[in-house]
Design a protein around this motif. Structure first.
Motif: not given
Length: 281
Positions: A96-99, A101-121
């Motif tokens: 809610p805080d990010v959106v 003030r976010h430009d609606p023409r641009k995507p919201i980007r979420i980054w997971c590091i480390p991804s490990s075997s994928g469970e988190e993302p």
């Protein structure tokens, strides 16, 4: 037969080399773990000794052997919905805080590091679909990175044991998983929603490929780094973030002991860290 015995001096040289390449510090308490895996690679490469193997490792132009060894020496233990109070914080507070003030023409980007075997993302993708009203209004890019190329391939396949999916709500499991040989496979649409990519957080050229990130999940990675490597990693993530972006660490980690660049943000569900809005890109 190859001489796979590693002396204390050789271990110290290897540990220093691996630290410079990855930011991961191995001390003498990890000696058995490291020696066993290095010995495996000495045997597999038909090297006559640690010295011969180490020379080849350092000067191989392609870096292929270093990547194979890195895959063996990184720990990838996780499960779905791990520390899910942070996913609740994502839905109720951070997004809610990010959106706002976010430009609606641009995507919201979420980054997971480390991804490990994928469970988190994949857990995040399910939370977004099930719990976030904004998913129909906003384009979301979900990026997942790891230094281990083998585990990235495992993540892309998305097949998990019953133990790994034990905390997934039954209704979600019915919706987003199917029975396959070897376990439960994540739905193709969920797998397609995550972009997996190899990133070494200690390597500036790797991290430069990630920019304008709104939210980072970097949980239980920095505990494997020493103070200097943690500081460098924190600075690299700071550069990857948009002003006002958030980062979630593991419950035993604290950015306050790592870097002064971030400010603490206390939300009802979790304590996270924010790149200040006034910071310059």
């Amino acid at each position: 037969m190859s001489n796979t015995l590693i002396s204390d001096q050789e271990f110290d040289k290897f540990a220093e080399f691996f630290y410079r390449k990855t930011g991961i510090k191995f001390d003498s308490s990890k000696r058995y773990f490291v020696d066993k895996r290095v010995a495996e690679r000495i045997k597999e490469t038909d090297s006559e000794s640690f010295r011969q193997y180490f020379t080849s490792l350092r000067f191989q132009a392609s870096g292929e052997e270093l990547q194979r060894l890195t895959n063996l020496l990184t720990v990838n233990e996780t499960y779905f919905m791990r520390e899910d109070y942070q996913f609740r914080c994502l839905i109720d507070s951070m997004l809610p805080d990010v959106v706002s003030r976010h430009d609606p023409r641009k995507p919201i980007r979420i980054w997971c590091i480390p991804s490990s075997s994928g469970e988190e993302p994949y857990s995040i993708a399910m939370y977004l679909l099930e719990e976030w009203d904004g998913i129909d209004k906003w384009d979301v890019e979900l990026i997942a990175s790891d230094i281990d190329t083998t585990i990235l391939e495992t993540a892309k396949r998305g097949i998990y044991s019953e133990r790994s999916v034990r905390n997934v709500p039954p209704a979600w499991k019915r919706r987003y998983f199917k029975d396959v040989p070897g376990g439960q496979q994540v739905d193709q649409d969920i797998r397609d929603a995550v972009e997996f990519t190899r990133i070494n957080l200690s390597e500036p050229s790797d991290v430069r490929s990630i920019r304008n990130v709104d939210i980072i999940f970097c949980r239980n990675l920095l505990i494997y780094f020493d103070d200097l490597s943690r500081k460098v990693a924190a600075e690299h993530m700071f550069e990857a973030m948009s002003p006002g972006g958030y980062i979630c660490l593991g419950h035993t980690e604290s950015m306050g002991r790592i870097s002064p660049l971030y400010r603490v943000k206390k939300f009802p569900a979790a304590i996270v860290y924010q790149r200040p809005l006034e910071a310059k890109k």
